[in-house]
Design a protein around this motif. Structure first.
Motif, mmCIF file in Angstrom:
data_model
loop_
_atom_site.group_PDB
_atom_site.id
_atom_site.type_symbol
_atom_site.label_atom_id
_atom_site.label_comp_id
_atom_site.label_asym_id
_atom_site.label_seq_id
_atom_site.Cartn_x
_atom_site.Cartn_y
_atom_site.Cartn_z
ATOM 1 N N PRO A 50 -10.607 17.374 5.852
ATOM 2 C CA PRO A 50 -10.389 18.632 5.121
ATOM 3 C C PRO A 50 -9.419 19.594 5.802
ATOM 4 O O PRO A 50 -8.890 20.501 5.152
ATOM 5 C CB PRO A 50 -11.798 19.252 5.052
ATOM 6 C CG PRO A 50 -12.737 18.124 5.309
ATOM 7 C CD PRO A 50 -12.015 17.207 6.242
ATOM 8 N N HIS A 51 -9.169 19.416 7.105
ATOM 9 C CA HIS A 51 -8.318 20.348 7.845
ATOM 10 C C HIS A 51 -6.824 20.101 7.642
ATOM 11 O O HIS A 51 -6.006 20.938 8.027
ATOM 12 C CB HIS A 51 -8.627 20.256 9.344
ATOM 13 C CG HIS A 51 -10.023 20.641 9.709
ATOM 14 N ND1 HIS A 51 -11.103 19.805 9.515
ATOM 15 C CD2 HIS A 51 -10.535 21.768 10.260
ATOM 16 C CE1 HIS A 51 -12.199 20.402 9.929
ATOM 17 N NE2 HIS A 51 -11.883 21.588 10.383
ATOM 18 N N TRP A 52 -6.450 18.965 7.058
ATOM 19 C CA TRP A 52 -5.032 18.637 6.932
ATOM 20 C C TRP A 52 -4.268 19.642 6.088
ATOM 21 O O TRP A 52 -3.071 19.853 6.286
ATOM 22 C CB TRP A 52 -4.864 17.247 6.321
ATOM 23 C CG TRP A 52 -5.084 16.135 7.288
ATOM 24 C CD1 TRP A 52 -6.200 15.354 7.365
ATOM 25 C CD2 TRP A 52 -4.205 15.676 8.317
ATOM 26 N NE1 TRP A 52 -6.061 14.432 8.383
ATOM 27 C CE2 TRP A 52 -4.845 14.608 8.974
ATOM 28 C CE3 TRP A 52 -2.932 16.064 8.732
ATOM 29 C CZ2 TRP A 52 -4.261 13.928 10.033
ATOM 30 C CZ3 TRP A 52 -2.345 15.386 9.784
ATOM 31 C CH2 TRP A 52 -3.008 14.335 10.419
ATOM 32 N N ALA A 78 0.465 13.906 -0.734
ATOM 33 C CA ALA A 78 -0.724 14.312 -1.476
ATOM 34 C C ALA A 78 -1.502 13.116 -2.013
ATOM 35 O O ALA A 78 -0.910 12.258 -2.675
ATOM 36 C CB ALA A 78 -0.330 15.239 -2.626
ATOM 37 N N PRO A 79 -2.828 13.027 -1.700
ATOM 38 C CA PRO A 79 -3.562 13.986 -0.869
ATOM 39 C C PRO A 79 -3.351 13.732 0.632
ATOM 40 O O PRO A 79 -3.647 12.653 1.120
ATOM 41 C CB PRO A 79 -5.023 13.735 -1.255
ATOM 42 C CG PRO A 79 -5.057 12.292 -1.646
ATOM 43 C CD PRO A 79 -3.712 11.979 -2.250
ATOM 44 N N VAL A 80 -2.840 14.729 1.320
ATOM 45 C CA VAL A 80 -2.580 14.612 2.757
ATOM 46 C C VAL A 80 -3.893 14.423 3.509
ATOM 47 O O VAL A 80 -4.877 15.096 3.239
ATOM 48 C CB VAL A 80 -1.846 15.869 3.262
ATOM 49 C CG1 VAL A 80 -1.787 15.877 4.780
ATOM 50 C CG2 VAL A 80 -0.447 15.942 2.682
ATOM 51 N N GLY A 81 -3.888 13.499 4.468
ATOM 52 C CA GLY A 81 -5.039 13.312 5.339
ATOM 53 C C GLY A 81 -6.079 12.349 4.839
ATOM 54 O O GLY A 81 -7.066 12.088 5.531
ATOM 55 N N MET A 82 -5.901 11.804 3.637
ATOM 56 C CA MET A 82 -6.836 10.815 3.117
ATOM 57 C C MET A 82 -6.948 9.662 4.113
ATOM 58 O O MET A 82 -5.952 9.149 4.595
ATOM 59 C CB MET A 82 -6.347 10.324 1.757
ATOM 60 C CG MET A 82 -7.124 9.164 1.138
ATOM 61 S SD MET A 82 -6.623 7.528 1.745
ATOM 62 C CE MET A 82 -4.881 7.485 1.403
ATOM 63 N N ILE A 138 0.865 -1.180 0.000
ATOM 64 C CA ILE A 138 0.000 0.000 0.000
ATOM 65 C C ILE A 138 0.903 1.230 0.000
ATOM 66 O O ILE A 138 1.523 1.551 1.016
ATOM 67 C CB ILE A 138 -0.934 0.012 1.219
ATOM 68 C CG1 ILE A 138 -1.755 -1.284 1.282
ATOM 69 C CG2 ILE A 138 -1.867 1.221 1.165
ATOM 70 C CD1 ILE A 138 -2.573 -1.435 2.546
ATOM 71 N N GLN A 139 0.967 1.877 -1.142
ATOM 72 C CA GLN A 139 1.880 3.009 -1.301
ATOM 73 C C GLN A 139 1.227 4.353 -1.025
ATOM 74 O O GLN A 139 1.838 5.272 -0.519
ATOM 75 C CB GLN A 139 2.428 3.022 -2.738
ATOM 76 C CG GLN A 139 3.505 1.974 -2.997
ATOM 77 C CD GLN A 139 4.889 2.466 -2.591
ATOM 78 O OE1 GLN A 139 5.115 2.835 -1.447
ATOM 79 N NE2 GLN A 139 5.803 2.463 -3.529
ATOM 80 N N GLY A 140 -0.046 4.469 -1.409
ATOM 81 C CA GLY A 140 -0.716 5.754 -1.274
ATOM 82 C C GLY A 140 -2.144 5.673 -1.764
ATOM 83 O O GLY A 140 -2.762 4.605 -1.766
ATOM 84 N N ASN A 141 -2.677 6.818 -2.197
ATOM 85 C CA ASN A 141 -4.077 6.918 -2.579
ATOM 86 C C ASN A 141 -4.458 5.953 -3.701
ATOM 87 O O ASN A 141 -5.596 5.476 -3.769
ATOM 88 C CB ASN A 141 -4.391 8.355 -3.003
ATOM 89 C CG ASN A 141 -5.878 8.602 -3.150
ATOM 90 O OD1 ASN A 141 -6.663 8.221 -2.287
ATOM 91 N ND2 ASN A 141 -6.275 9.221 -4.241
#
Length: 229
Positions: A156-158, A115-119, A80-83
């Motif tokens: 959304p606050h990240w 990116a995307p940070v906080g997902m 699992i690398q990212g989005n």
């Protein structure tokens, strides 16, 4: 069929907006210590406790294995690398990695740190996590599902704490020191159950929408002539 699909899409969107509004009521707004909406049995429970994520959860920051270890022969662990390895808020790895750097486990909360940070998503795999992902697992009496729902609300606050650069990112220190408000475990459980039940309804209605879209796609293939070679 288009009309039915349109109505179903509106239903799904309305449910998502309902959950968004409910979360704004169930979690304290910035500068407040209690939420606007509280279940009757907890109205006299007092203010929520201020905690840092590092106090609440074990946090593991991903580290990418060497690209030479990537494979699609199921050697090693899912990667699992990212989005791109997340689908519908669940882990959906595309590759495996034979070199294991950092790991996550089934039920861990996954948070994107690039990116995307906080997902936010849930892990459905014992997997290797790359540098775009962190994995959180609640410790003590706090509830894993409550933290997951809070992180969804906070998503959304990240942007406000992410760093500039080629890719926006956050580091372990920023995640560890992120401040959240927590009620007692019983109230956490009640809120988590309420929101996760709504997630189940949204999931079922979204599945119906996908089924209708696929039905139309298949029907069109039957109703229009195929290309002649």
């Amino acid at each position: 069929l288009d009309e039915v699909i349109g109505l179903q899409a509106k239903k799904v969107q309305a449910l998502k907006q309902h959950k968004k509004g409910l979360m704004q009521q169930l979690f304290p707004a910035e500068g407040e210590t209690t939420p606007r909406l509280r279940f009757p049995e907890f109205r006299e429970a007092g203010a929520w406790e201020v905690k840092r994520l590092g106090e609440v959860a074990n946090i593991s920051m991903g580290a990418s294995p060497k690209s030479a270890s990537y494979n699609d022969q199921r050697i090693g662990l899912p990667l699992i690398q990212g989005n791109a390895d997340i689908k519908d808020r669940k882990s959906s790895p595309r590759l495996f990695a034979s070199q294991i750097t950092r790991e996550c486990w089934v039920g861990d909360i996954l948070v994107g740190v690039r990116a995307p940070v906080g997902m936010v998503a849930k892990s459905e795999h014992h997997a290797c996590i790359g540098r775009g992902i962190s994995a959180l697992c609640v410790k003590g009496e706090d509830r894993q599902e409550f933290l997951y729902q809070w992180l969804l609300w906070y998503e959304p606050h990240w942007v406000s704490i992410s760093q500039g650069g080629t890719f926006d990112s956050v580091n372990k220190n920023e995640i560890t020191n992120l401040v959240a408000l927590f009620p007692n475990p019983s109230e956490q459980q009640k809120i988590a159950h309420c929101l996760s039940s709504l997630d189940e309804v949204i999931g079922l209605e979204s599945h119906k929408l996908d089924t209708l879209k696929n039905l139309k796609k298949g029907l069109m293939q039957q109703l229009f002539p195929q290309e002649v070679a």
